[in-house]
Write a protein that holds these residues in place. Structure first.
Motif, short mmCIF file in Angstrom:
data_model
loop_
_atom_site.label_atom_id
_atom_site.label_comp_id
_atom_site.label_asym_id
_atom_site.label_seq_id
_atom_site.Cartn_x
_atom_site.Cartn_y
_atom_site.Cartn_z
N ILE A 129 -7.69 37.69 -9.35
CA ILE A 129 -7.57 37.00 -8.16
C ILE A 129 -5.99 37.32 -7.52
O ILE A 129 -5.64 37.78 -6.48
N ASN A 130 -4.99 37.84 -8.63
CA ASN A 130 -3.96 38.32 -8.05
C ASN A 130 -3.98 39.64 -7.38
O ASN A 130 -3.21 40.05 -6.44
N GLU A 131 -4.74 40.66 -7.78
CA GLU A 131 -5.04 42.01 -7.10
C GLU A 131 -5.57 41.63 -5.81
O GLU A 131 -5.39 42.29 -4.61
N ILE A 132 -6.67 40.53 -5.52
CA ILE A 132 -7.23 40.31 -4.29
C ILE A 132 -5.90 39.83 -3.49
O ILE A 132 -5.94 40.17 -2.06
N SER A 133 -5.04 38.82 -3.88
CA SER A 133 -4.13 38.43 -3.06
C SER A 133 -3.23 39.57 -2.45
O SER A 133 -2.77 39.66 -1.35
N LYS A 134 -2.80 40.50 -3.28
CA LYS A 134 -1.88 41.69 -3.01
C LYS A 134 -2.63 42.53 -1.99
O LYS A 134 -2.29 43.09 -0.90
N TYR A 135 -3.88 42.65 -2.37
CA TYR A 135 -5.22 43.20 -1.39
C TYR A 135 -4.83 42.62 0.19
O TYR A 135 -4.78 43.30 1.20
N LEU A 136 -4.92 41.33 0.33
CA LEU A 136 -5.09 40.77 1.55
C LEU A 136 -3.77 40.70 2.43
O LEU A 136 -3.71 40.94 3.50
N LEU A 137 -2.58 40.82 1.47
CA LEU A 137 -1.31 40.83 2.00
C LEU A 137 -1.20 42.36 2.72
O LEU A 137 -0.53 42.39 3.80
N ALA A 138 -1.78 43.22 2.09
CA ALA A 138 -1.84 44.73 2.67
C ALA A 138 -2.92 44.89 3.84
O ALA A 138 -2.33 45.74 4.76
N LYS A 139 -3.88 44.47 3.77
CA LYS A 139 -5.16 44.46 4.61
C LYS A 139 -5.47 43.23 5.00
O LYS A 139 -6.93 42.97 4.62
N TYR A 140 -5.00 42.38 5.85
CA TYR A 140 -5.36 41.13 5.92
C TYR A 140 -6.73 40.92 6.81
O TYR A 140 -7.49 39.89 6.59
N GLU A 141 -6.82 41.97 7.65
CA GLU A 141 -8.39 41.98 8.25
C GLU A 141 -9.47 42.03 7.44
O GLU A 141 -10.62 41.53 7.68
N ALA A 142 -9.25 42.31 6.13
CA ALA A 142 -10.28 42.32 5.33
C ALA A 142 -10.78 41.12 4.67
O ALA A 142 -11.80 40.80 4.09
N ARG A 143 -10.20 40.08 5.18
CA ARG A 143 -10.62 38.74 4.91
C ARG A 143 -11.76 38.21 5.16
O ARG A 143 -12.76 37.47 4.51
N PHE A 144 -12.15 38.76 6.43
CA PHE A 144 -13.49 38.61 6.66
C PHE A 144 -14.84 39.24 5.86
O PHE A 144 -15.95 38.68 6.11
N SER A 145 -14.50 40.06 5.20
CA SER A 145 -15.55 40.86 4.29
C SER A 145 -15.23 40.35 2.85
O SER A 145 -16.09 40.57 2.09
N LEU A 146 -14.52 39.41 2.69
CA LEU A 146 -14.18 38.76 1.38
C LEU A 146 -15.05 37.83 0.95
O LEU A 146 -15.69 37.10 1.70
N HIS A 147 -15.96 37.96 -0.37
CA HIS A 147 -16.91 36.95 -0.81
C HIS A 147 -16.20 35.48 -0.75
O HIS A 147 -14.79 35.49 -0.98
N PRO A 148 -16.99 34.71 -0.37
CA PRO A 148 -16.33 33.19 0.04
C PRO A 148 -15.72 32.68 -1.18
O PRO A 148 -14.77 32.18 -1.10
N LYS A 149 -16.14 33.01 -2.42
CA LYS A 149 -15.71 32.29 -3.50
C LYS A 149 -14.29 32.90 -3.98
O LYS A 149 -13.65 32.54 -4.44
N LEU A 150 -14.25 34.24 -3.50
CA LEU A 150 -12.90 34.72 -3.81
C LEU A 150 -12.02 34.53 -2.87
O LEU A 150 -10.59 34.20 -3.55
N PHE A 151 -12.34 34.05 -1.68
CA PHE A 151 -11.31 33.56 -0.87
C PHE A 151 -10.93 32.07 -1.34
O PHE A 151 -9.66 31.73 -1.17
N GLU A 152 -11.77 31.12 -1.80
CA GLU A 152 -11.55 30.02 -2.43
C GLU A 152 -10.56 30.22 -3.60
O GLU A 152 -9.53 29.27 -3.93
N ASP A 153 -10.87 31.34 -4.40
CA ASP A 153 -10.01 31.43 -5.57
C ASP A 153 -8.55 31.94 -5.09
O ASP A 153 -7.68 31.26 -6.02
N VAL A 154 -8.55 32.54 -4.22
CA VAL A 154 -7.24 32.98 -3.73
C VAL A 154 -6.47 31.97 -3.03
O VAL A 154 -5.22 31.51 -3.39
#
Length: 294
Positions: A129-154
């Motif tokens: 999850i920490n890796e996903i959090s950093k990825y979203l900071l760098a590429k926030y537009e990718a949030r729409f492609s993120l698996h819903p469970k991953l977004f909940e975990d973040v």
């Protein structure tokens, strides 16, 4: 593993880093941490000379004496710096080359290399999850492609970093509550929606019903988009009835994510981490500065 690996790098211009003086991350705009490192790269004096000559017309336009323009390639000095983003983890190396002119002038040239963003499988729920959090900071537009469970975990990790005990209940028959936060005996029910379209008032009303049935007096609605008009009016009515709802839209969630995410490096061992980079040449920023006359 970091989202900007030390064996994945290229020209600064490839990621839009066209200003070596800018002290902010090109991905998340966080202030960069800067420290000096040893210089392992040779200076390509011919390349510097050829680039400098391309701007010779500028010398005449500014009324500069030609001897203040012409470089004395026997007199130069170099400094090398490592820049690191303490949020998303982006990094760059900058080599600052100062060359003397024939008389009364110094010229600055810049070379560098930068970390490239790693490609992640945004539907792989086993990614840290920490890796996903950093990825979203760098590429926030990718949030729409993120698996819903991953977004909940973040989201759960964000509140955990804010000091809450967090239970992720979502991606199941959760009754409209994806997270339950607890601090000092107080509970908060959180609904998380990874949507492109704006959240409707009826969806917020569903959260208030779920909170009422669960006996939780406060809720937070988080979305990757925004809220339709009428949302604030609804939460005001809900507050008047003793049920507090906080709305967090995409922009505000990014600010909270940035506040609660941290990327650290071991300065003492950075030489080993950069071993592959050190074997490769640095790229020109295509940038020069005239410095104050001597």
């Amino acid at each position: 593993m970091e989202i900007f690996e030390y064996n994945n790098f290229d020209s600064p211009l490839k990621v839009g880093d066209d200003n070596p003086h800018k002290q902010k991350c090109v991905f998340c705009q966080n202030e960069l941490e800067v420290f000096s490192i040893n210089d392992y790269w040779d200076v390509d004096l011919k390349q510097i000379y050829n680039f400098h000559q391309l701007g010779k017309s500028w010398c005449y336009e500014e009324g500069m004496d030609e001897d203040m323009w012409e470089l004395d390639l026997s007199r130069y000095s170099c400094e090398v710096y490592f820049h690191h983003c303490t949020k998303c983890g982006w990094w760059r190396i900058i080599k600052d080359v100062t060359v003397s002119a024939k008389v009364l002038q110094l010229w600055q040239f810049f070379y560098g290399t930068v970390g490239l963003l790693k490609k992640l499988d945004l539907h792989n729920i086993d990614i840290p999850i920490n890796e996903i959090s950093k990825y979203l900071l760098a590429k926030y537009e990718a949030r729409f492609s993120l698996h819903p469970k991953l977004f909940e975990d973040v989201t759960g990790q964000v509140f955990k970093n804010l000091g809450y005990d967090t239970i992720v209940t979502g991606y199941s028959n959760d009754g409209g509550i994806d997270l339950i936060l607890e601090k000092e005996g107080n509970q908060i029910g959180v609904q998380v929606k990874r949507y492109k379209s704006k959240i409707k008032v009826d969806q917020i009303r569903e959260l208030t019903g779920a909170l009422f049935l669960s006996g939780i007096p406060k809720g937070i609605f988080i979305t990757t988009s925004d809220f339709q008009s009428g949302a604030n009016k609804l939460i005001q009515k809900s507050a008047n009835r003793g049920l507090s709802i906080e709305l967090i839209n995409s922009e505000r969630f990014y600010d909270i994510l940035k506040l609660t995410t941290e990327s650290k490096i071991d300065k003492e061992n950075i030489r080993n981490k950069l071993e592959l980079v050190l074997k490769n040449k640095l790229h020109s920023y295509n940038w020069e500065n005239p410095m104050n006359s001597l």
